[in-house]
Scaffold this motif. Structure first.
Motif, PDB file in Angstrom:
ATOM      1  N   ILE A 117      -7.976  -0.369  -6.902  1.00  0.00           N
ATOM      2  CA  ILE A 117      -6.987  -0.813  -5.907  1.00  0.00           C
ATOM      3  C   ILE A 117      -5.569  -0.508  -6.403  1.00  0.00           C
ATOM      4  O   ILE A 117      -4.712  -0.079  -5.631  1.00  0.00           O
ATOM      5  CB  ILE A 117      -7.128  -2.334  -5.628  1.00  0.00           C
ATOM      6  N   GLY A 118      -5.342  -0.689  -7.695  1.00  0.00           N
ATOM      7  CA  GLY A 118      -4.028  -0.426  -8.270  1.00  0.00           C
ATOM      8  C   GLY A 118      -3.612   1.027  -8.067  1.00  0.00           C
ATOM      9  O   GLY A 118      -2.500   1.312  -7.601  1.00  0.00           O
ATOM     10  N   LEU A 119      -4.514   1.946  -8.389  1.00  0.00           N
ATOM     11  CA  LEU A 119      -4.186   3.375  -8.261  1.00  0.00           C
ATOM     12  C   LEU A 119      -3.964   3.759  -6.802  1.00  0.00           C
ATOM     13  O   LEU A 119      -3.094   4.571  -6.478  1.00  0.00           O
ATOM     14  CB  LEU A 119      -5.305   4.227  -8.884  1.00  0.00           C
ATOM     15  N   ILE A 140      -5.892  -8.013   1.211  1.00  0.00           N
ATOM     16  CA  ILE A 140      -6.163  -6.582   1.001  1.00  0.00           C
ATOM     17  C   ILE A 140      -7.653  -6.278   1.101  1.00  0.00           C
ATOM     18  O   ILE A 140      -8.039  -5.192   1.515  1.00  0.00           O
ATOM     19  CB  ILE A 140      -5.603  -6.122  -0.379  1.00  0.00           C
ATOM     20  N   ASP A 141      -8.491  -7.220   0.759  1.00  0.00           N
ATOM     21  CA  ASP A 141      -9.938  -6.999   0.871  1.00  0.00           C
ATOM     22  C   ASP A 141     -10.226  -6.473   2.294  1.00  0.00           C
ATOM     23  O   ASP A 141      -9.704  -7.025   3.272  1.00  0.00           O
ATOM     24  CB  ASP A 141     -10.645  -8.349   0.639  1.00  0.00           C
ATOM     25  N   SER A 142     -11.017  -5.416   2.405  1.00  0.00           N
ATOM     26  CA  SER A 142     -11.149  -4.725   3.700  1.00  0.00           C
ATOM     27  C   SER A 142     -11.669  -5.646   4.805  1.00  0.00           C
ATOM     28  O   SER A 142     -11.210  -5.571   5.949  1.00  0.00           O
ATOM     29  CB  SER A 142     -12.056  -3.503   3.556  1.00  0.00           C
ATOM     30  N   GLU A 143     -12.604  -6.536   4.467  1.00  0.00           N
ATOM     31  CA  GLU A 143     -13.172  -7.435   5.475  1.00  0.00           C
ATOM     32  C   GLU A 143     -12.108  -8.399   6.000  1.00  0.00           C
ATOM     33  O   GLU A 143     -12.029  -8.670   7.195  1.00  0.00           O
ATOM     34  CB  GLU A 143     -14.328  -8.250   4.871  1.00  0.00           C
ATOM     35  N   HIS A 144     -11.310  -8.897   5.070  1.00  0.00           N
ATOM     36  CA  HIS A 144     -10.299  -9.894   5.448  1.00  0.00           C
ATOM     37  C   HIS A 144      -9.126  -9.246   6.147  1.00  0.00           C
ATOM     38  O   HIS A 144      -8.530  -9.829   7.047  1.00  0.00           O
ATOM     39  CB  HIS A 144      -9.899 -10.693   4.201  1.00  0.00           C
ATOM     40  N   SER A 145      -8.831  -8.015   5.759  1.00  0.00           N
ATOM     41  CA  SER A 145      -7.807  -7.262   6.477  1.00  0.00           C
ATOM     42  C   SER A 145      -8.274  -7.039   7.917  1.00  0.00           C
ATOM     43  O   SER A 145      -7.492  -7.161   8.864  1.00  0.00           O
ATOM     44  CB  SER A 145      -7.559  -5.921   5.785  1.00  0.00           C
ATOM     45  N   MET A 176      -9.678   2.377   1.179  1.00  0.00           N
ATOM     46  CA  MET A 176      -8.964   1.128   0.883  1.00  0.00           C
ATOM     47  C   MET A 176      -7.451   1.245   1.038  1.00  0.00           C
ATOM     48  O   MET A 176      -6.744   0.245   1.054  1.00  0.00           O
ATOM     49  CB  MET A 176      -9.292   0.647  -0.542  1.00  0.00           C
ATOM     50  N   ARG A 177      -6.949   2.478   1.136  1.00  0.00           N
ATOM     51  CA  ARG A 177      -5.498   2.615   1.283  1.00  0.00           C
ATOM     52  C   ARG A 177      -5.014   2.005   2.597  1.00  0.00           C
ATOM     53  O   ARG A 177      -3.877   1.568   2.694  1.00  0.00           O
ATOM     54  CB  ARG A 177      -5.092   4.082   1.176  1.00  0.00           C
ATOM     55  N   LEU A 178      -5.915   1.973   3.593  1.00  0.00           N
ATOM     56  CA  LEU A 178      -5.506   1.382   4.874  1.00  0.00           C
ATOM     57  C   LEU A 178      -5.218  -0.114   4.740  1.00  0.00           C
ATOM     58  O   LEU A 178      -4.103  -0.550   5.045  1.00  0.00           O
ATOM     59  CB  LEU A 178      -6.578   1.662   5.944  1.00  0.00           C
ATOM     60  N   PRO A 179      -6.189  -0.929   4.257  1.00  0.00           N
ATOM     61  CA  PRO A 179      -5.847  -2.351   4.101  1.00  0.00           C
ATOM     62  C   PRO A 179      -4.727  -2.613   3.101  1.00  0.00           C
ATOM     63  O   PRO A 179      -3.936  -3.540   3.294  1.00  0.00           O
ATOM     64  CB  PRO A 179      -7.163  -3.003   3.653  1.00  0.00           C
ATOM     65  N   ILE A 180      -4.624  -1.792   2.044  1.00  0.00           N
ATOM     66  CA  ILE A 180      -3.522  -1.980   1.082  1.00  0.00           C
ATOM     67  C   ILE A 180      -2.192  -1.772   1.805  1.00  0.00           C
ATOM     68  O   ILE A 180      -1.279  -2.590   1.735  1.00  0.00           O
ATOM     69  CB  ILE A 180      -3.632  -0.966  -0.090  1.00  0.00           C
ATOM     70  N   ARG A 211       2.828  -0.686  11.197  1.00  0.00           N
ATOM     71  CA  ARG A 211       1.886   0.271  10.613  1.00  0.00           C
ATOM     72  C   ARG A 211       2.600   1.564  10.248  1.00  0.00           C
ATOM     73  O   ARG A 211       3.602   1.914  10.866  1.00  0.00           O
ATOM     74  CB  ARG A 211       0.758   0.587  11.612  1.00  0.00           C
ATOM     75  N   LEU A 212       2.057   2.248   9.274  1.00  0.00           N
ATOM     76  CA  LEU A 212       2.565   3.566   8.886  1.00  0.00           C
ATOM     77  C   LEU A 212       1.359   4.510   8.813  1.00  0.00           C
ATOM     78  O   LEU A 212       0.219   4.067   8.697  1.00  0.00           O
ATOM     79  CB  LEU A 212       3.206   3.512   7.492  1.00  0.00           C
ATOM     80  N   GLU A 213       1.641   5.792   8.829  1.00  0.00           N
ATOM     81  CA  GLU A 213       0.583   6.779   8.632  1.00  0.00           C
ATOM     82  C   GLU A 213      -0.044   6.610   7.237  1.00  0.00           C
ATOM     83  O   GLU A 213       0.691   6.332   6.293  1.00  0.00           O
ATOM     84  CB  GLU A 213       1.236   8.143   8.655  1.00  0.00           C
ATOM     85  N   VAL A 214      -1.353   6.821   7.124  1.00  0.00           N
ATOM     86  CA  VAL A 214      -1.945   6.862   5.780  1.00  0.00           C
ATOM     87  C   VAL A 214      -2.015   8.324   5.360  1.00  0.00           C
ATOM     88  O   VAL A 214      -2.628   9.151   6.046  1.00  0.00           O
ATOM     89  CB  VAL A 214      -3.350   6.222   5.731  1.00  0.00           C
ATOM     90  N   TYR A 215      -1.367   8.614   4.246  1.00  0.00           N
ATOM     91  CA  TYR A 215      -1.266  10.000   3.784  1.00  0.00           C
ATOM     92  C   TYR A 215      -2.641  10.621   3.539  1.00  0.00           C
ATOM     93  O   TYR A 215      -3.507  10.012   2.910  1.00  0.00           O
ATOM     94  CB  TYR A 215      -0.442  10.023   2.486  1.00  0.00           C
TER      95      TYR A 215
END
Ligand code: MG
Length: 381
Positions: free
Chosen positions: A13-15, A142-147, A259-263, A272-276
């Motif tokens: 998640i950090g990276l 950030i957890d995908s389910e909770h996001s 995971m970059r989406l929920p982060i 919202r922003l685009e996810v690269y």
């Protein structure tokens, strides 16, 4: 421009948080970060982002010489120094109980918390929620389910929820019987079908302890009773979770396993922003989605998490600590896969319990459960 402190920068998640920040330089600046022992990964990170503060688990003299412009902290005290800097959002991507104290400290200092460190909410959700309320900060999942649930709730009244439906891929052994689990290897357990994650959470997914933690996490994040939180097996991991309302309307959030989406959503909320360099979900390529009931006998740690969540007190701290120890022992090849379940279930039965704990009691329960597991393993030798 949001200033960010990132705990657990060298993990998965950090990276990915760093990736999000690098590609939205106009929106985010990482001012400080922490890593544990992974100095090689830290050096690689420092070629990509320029930060002023770094915390490592141990003191490294050569880092101070190599990076004269960076202020270095170390150890538990260092984490507290890091969260005490001037910034807007703490991204807590630590793994395990170690994330609790820095989180509470950051809340006290009125920082918003983007939380991937579910263990903190499992063991001390009540304390975190009280602190969040008192200091008027935001807790951003950030957890995908909770996001997913959080996204489904946007614009909806929480009083109109009838239940939360958390989806579960089933982890690396979802198609295996309990008999077949007896001799599975670490390598097999680390081979998750849908998500590429860190080792600890991949093992927790295989035992479904992770899903159990997510049920407890959802309880604290959304203030929903355990009776109204359901887990459904969904092998494709396309629907990240759902909310059913009083009128039986169900809202779901869908997306590819990135995971970059929920982060990013935790950092840009409510915008919202685009996810690269991401791909759009194309349901025509997916074809069909499947759902089935989860058998509690097959995944006893999921069942246990519901019981522990309802009982509360120091029990969630015991559940988590025993699991952290057992998970690590399995990864080191010292116990078999099914021993994880036995150790965690036994710890929840045997370790000291207190119904209305203070924070010291939570720390004590954590230490006692770890000692219990270590002693039990010594006894088995
Ligand atoms: Mg999750």
């Amino acid at each position: 421009m949001k200033k960010i402190v990132l705990l657990g920068a060298s993990g998965s998640i950090g990276l990915q948080t760093i990736d999000v920040c690098i590609h939205h330089k106009e929106s985010f600046e990482i001012v400080g970060l922490s890593v544990g022992h992974n100095i090689e990964v830290l050096k690689d990170i420092l070629t990509k982002v320029s930060v002023s503060y770094v915390c490592t688990a141990q003191h490294h003299k050569e880092l101070i010489e190599e990076y004269p412009n960076i202020n270095f902290f170390h150890g538990d005290e260092g984490l507290l120094q890091l969260v005490s800097l001037s910034y807007d959002v703490l991204v807590n991507a630590l793994v395990g109980f170690v994330g609790l104290i820095p989180t509470l400290k950051a809340i006290e200092l009125k920082k918003d918390i983007a939380i991937a460190n579910k263990e903190t909410l499992v063991v001390a959700g009540k304390f975190v929620n009280e602190a969040v309320k008192k200091h008027k900060v935001q807790l951003l999942p950030i957890d995908s389910e909770h996001s997913a649930i959080w996204q489904c709730l946007k614009g909806n009244d929480r009083k109109e929820i009838s239940k939360l439906i958390i989806t579960a891929s089933g982890g690396s052994f979802r198609d295996k019987t309990r008999e077949e689990l007896k001799n599975v290897t670490v390598k097999e357990a680390l081979n998750h079908p849908n998500w590429n994650m860190g080792a600890k959470i991949t093992i927790d997914s295989a035992t479904m302890m992770n899903k159990g933690f997510e049920v407890i996490e959802a309880h604290w994040l959304f203030d929903i009773p355990f009776e109204d939180i359901e887990v459904v097996m969904h092998p494709e991991s396309i629907i990240h979770s759902m909310v059913q309302f009083k009128d039986y309307s169900v809202l779901a959030q869908l997306g590819l396993a990135d995971m970059r989406l929920p982060i990013q959503y935790a950092l840009t909320y409510p915008n919202r922003l685009e996810v690269y360099n991401s791909e759009a979900l194309d349901l025509r390529k997916i074809g069909s989605l499947h759902f089935k009931e989860i058998c509690f006998n097959r995944f006893p740690l999921l069942k246990l998490a519901y019981e522990v969540g309802k009982k509360q007190g120091t029990l969630p701290a015991v559940l988590n600590a025993a699991n952290e120890e057992a998970n690590a022992l399995f990864l080191k090849g010292k116990i078999r896969f099914l021993d994880i379940e036995d150790l965690v279930m036994d710890a929840c039965k045997d370790v000291w319990f207190k119904q209305d704990p203070n924070l010291e009691d939570i720390l004590k329960a954590d230490a006692l459960a770890r000692e219990y597991v270590r002693r039990k393993i010594e006894g088995l030798k």
